[in-house]
Design an enzyme around this catalytic site. Structure first.
Site, PDB file in Angstrom:
ATOM      1  N   LYS A 182      99.005 -37.105 -48.822  1.00 13.70           N
ATOM      2  CA  LYS A 182      98.961 -36.159 -49.948  1.00 13.70           C
ATOM      3  C   LYS A 182      97.961 -36.625 -51.023  1.00 13.70           C
ATOM      4  CE  LYS A 182     103.439 -36.463 -50.526  1.00 13.70           C
ATOM      5  NZ  LYS A 182     103.681 -37.387 -49.393  1.00 13.70           N
ATOM      6  N   THR A 183      98.046 -37.905 -51.393  1.00  9.96           N
ATOM      7  CA  THR A 183      97.126 -38.434 -52.405  1.00  9.96           C
ATOM      8  C   THR A 183      95.687 -38.363 -51.896  1.00  9.96           C
ATOM      9  OG1 THR A 183      98.867 -39.933 -53.101  1.00  9.96           O
ATOM     10  CG2 THR A 183      96.639 -40.466 -53.833  1.00  9.96           C
ATOM     11  N   THR A 215     107.611 -35.278 -52.255  1.00  6.68           N
ATOM     12  CA  THR A 215     108.301 -35.659 -51.020  1.00  6.68           C
ATOM     13  C   THR A 215     109.589 -34.847 -50.875  1.00  6.68           C
ATOM     14  OG1 THR A 215     109.307 -37.418 -52.319  1.00  6.68           O
ATOM     15  CG2 THR A 215     107.467 -38.046 -50.906  1.00  6.68           C
TER      16      THR A 215
HETATM   17  P1  ADP Z   1     100.872 -39.992 -49.621  1.00  4.49           P
HETATM   18  O1  ADP Z   1     100.190 -39.629 -50.920  1.00  4.49           O
HETATM   19  O2  ADP Z   1     101.320 -38.796 -48.839  1.00  4.49           O
HETATM   20  O3  ADP Z   1     101.963 -41.012 -49.781  1.00  4.49           O
HETATM   21  P2  ADP Z   1      98.321 -41.242 -48.983  1.00  4.49           P
HETATM   22  O4  ADP Z   1      97.343 -40.142 -49.134  1.00  4.49           O
HETATM   23  O5  ADP Z   1      98.365 -42.261 -50.069  1.00  4.49           O
HETATM   24  O6  ADP Z   1      99.768 -40.673 -48.676  1.00  4.49           O
HETATM   25  O7  ADP Z   1      97.996 -41.935 -47.565  1.00  4.49           O
HETATM   26  C1  ADP Z   1      98.406 -43.254 -47.268  1.00  4.49           C
HETATM   27  C2  ADP Z   1      97.288 -43.975 -46.547  1.00  4.49           C
HETATM   28  O8  ADP Z   1      97.190 -43.414 -45.247  1.00  4.49           O
HETATM   29  C3  ADP Z   1      95.928 -43.796 -47.234  1.00  4.49           C
HETATM   30  O9  ADP Z   1      95.412 -45.037 -47.610  1.00  4.49           O
HETATM   31  C4  ADP Z   1      95.028 -43.219 -46.194  1.00  4.49           C
HETATM   32  O10 ADP Z   1      94.021 -44.156 -45.895  1.00  4.49           O
HETATM   33  C5  ADP Z   1      95.850 -43.064 -44.951  1.00  4.49           C
HETATM   34  N1  ADP Z   1      95.821 -41.673 -44.462  1.00  4.49           N
HETATM   35  C6  ADP Z   1      96.758 -40.729 -44.687  1.00  4.49           C
HETATM   36  N2  ADP Z   1      96.467 -39.593 -44.039  1.00  4.49           N
HETATM   37  C7  ADP Z   1      95.300 -39.809 -43.402  1.00  4.49           C
HETATM   38  C8  ADP Z   1      94.483 -39.000 -42.550  1.00  4.49           C
HETATM   39  N3  ADP Z   1      94.845 -37.768 -42.213  1.00  4.49           N
HETATM   40  N4  ADP Z   1      93.342 -39.537 -42.068  1.00  4.49           N
HETATM   41  C9  ADP Z   1      93.010 -40.813 -42.370  1.00  4.49           C
HETATM   42  N5  ADP Z   1      93.747 -41.624 -43.159  1.00  4.49           N
HETATM   43  C10 ADP Z   1      94.880 -41.146 -43.673  1.00  4.49           C
END
Ligand code: ADP
Length: 356
Positions: free
Chosen positions: A68-69, A162
């Protein structure tokens, strides 16, 4: 709530923020899998750019660690816009939010993580900012208080949650684009690991990547974390190449088993199967048996055990499934879930939000 910090936790550990940033995809084309969401976002962003106006506000929901981030940052990058990052719990007073909103430049992206945890007065302020690009800032208290309307530059809100079920109706209605991120398939995580390995300069074989992917609980964050641990092992104890054997040996040292369960997950299942003959057993009894708080068992272990089909939450208590018996190397009692038969209607696999 303190966020659980084990090796296979989907929550980010403070110490790994830099490591995460290194492999974070920067553009939509680098974002692995989630094809539908990617496609839809692509259309939304391209359409907005053609019209020269900011796109609709975007809500991203889904479990932690799924991107998401990353997507919020990608939205800003694709639009060539600036991004401001904050989170629901960080916005305690509506004044905090008003300060952020009024300092946005035209076209900026405002990312609010955990938006379901935003305080009510701030949420109401956000409504008018989202809808009319205007906020009323209240100055003074009591009868002398006056509301001063302030303009906000057109911006795009990207909200992440979430727990989308906890969002209020009016909040949800103000997002023109809503996307849900799902857990990744092992093959997708394999691609993700190969990409991360290229960026980090880690040599990993196809079988090595497949092994790590299979233990990553469908979650990119966990896959990347395990890759870093496996790389350490490969560099210190072998020739630096992550092969199938090296991945297995490393994950054994780190106590992450073939399904991605850690020590506590296995302790819960072992207690359930061996001490309680498969259940049903109440949460607190189970927690005492593994020496943990009920909350930890419920919030840290159970969501994945339920999703992996190893544990069921029933009105009569927790039950080990046949797969759990087999995973621990035991033969399941025939025709029943656990030694104490439970009828089919009793059984339901509770989602992460349900607490029977
Ligand atoms: P959330 O905000 O949903 O907790 P993040 O965007 O922070 O998740 O993702 C966590 C880690 O996983 C990030 O550092 C990113 O590098 C990796 N990641 C997540 N989704 C992908 C994707 N689709 N392709 C490549 N890397 C991803």
């Amino acid at each position: 709530m303190t966020e659980p910090g084990g090796l296979v936790s989907a929550y980010v550990h403070d110490a790994e923020l830099d490591a995460e940033a290194t492999v974070r995809p920067k553009r939509l084309s680098e974002f692995i899998a989630q094809d539908r969401v990617r496609d839809q976002l692509d259309l939304l962003l391209q359409g907005a750019m053609r019209r020269g106006s900011p796109p609709d506000h975007i809500l991203l929901s889904g479990p932690p660690g799924l991107g998401k981030t990353s997507l919020a940052n990608i939205v800003a990058a694709e639009l060539g816009a600036g991004i401001r990052v904050t989170s629901g719990p960080a916005i305690e007073r509506s004044g905090d939010l008003a300060a952020i909103l009024t300092s946005l430049a035209e076209g900026d992206v405002l990312f609010i993580d955990e938006i379901h945890r935003i305080a009510k007065p701030a949420e109401e302020l956000l409504y008018s900012a989202m809808e009319d690009f205007r906020v009323d800032v209240v100055v003074g208290k009591g009868p002398g208080a006056t509301a001063i309307p302030l303009d906000v530059e057109p911006f795009t809100l990207v909200g992440a949650t979430t727990r989308s079920g906890l969002l209020t109706g009016p909040m949800r209605d103000r997002f023109g684009f809503v996307a849900h991120l799902d857990f990744y398939a092992p093959g997708e995580l394999e691609l993700l690991l190969q990409r991360s390995a290229r960026i980090l300069g880690v040599r990993i074989t196809e079988e090595g990547a497949r092994e790590v992917a299979g233990r990553s609980r469908g979650t990119p964050r966990i896959a990347n974390r395990l890759l870093r641990r496996v790389r350490d092992f490969a560099e210190v104890r072998a020739d630096g190449i992550v092969t199938l054997e090296i991945a297995r040996a490393a994950l054994k040292v780190y106590d992450v088993d073939a399904l991605g369960l850690d020590r506590l997950d296995r302790a819960v299942l072992t207690a359930l199967v061996e001490a309680f003959r498969g259940g049903p057993v109440g949460l607190s009894t189970l927690a005492v048996a593994v020496g943990e708080q009920p909350d930890t068992v419920e919030e840290v272990c159970e969501p994945f055990l339920v999703r992996a089909g190893l544990l069921a939450r029933t009105p009569r208590g927790r039950v080990a499934t046949e797969a759990a018996w087999r995973h621990l190397g035991h033969t399941p009692p025939t025709g029943t879930f656990g030694a104490n038969p439970i009828s089919a209607p009793d059984l339901f696999t509770a989602g992460e939000d349900e607490r029977p």
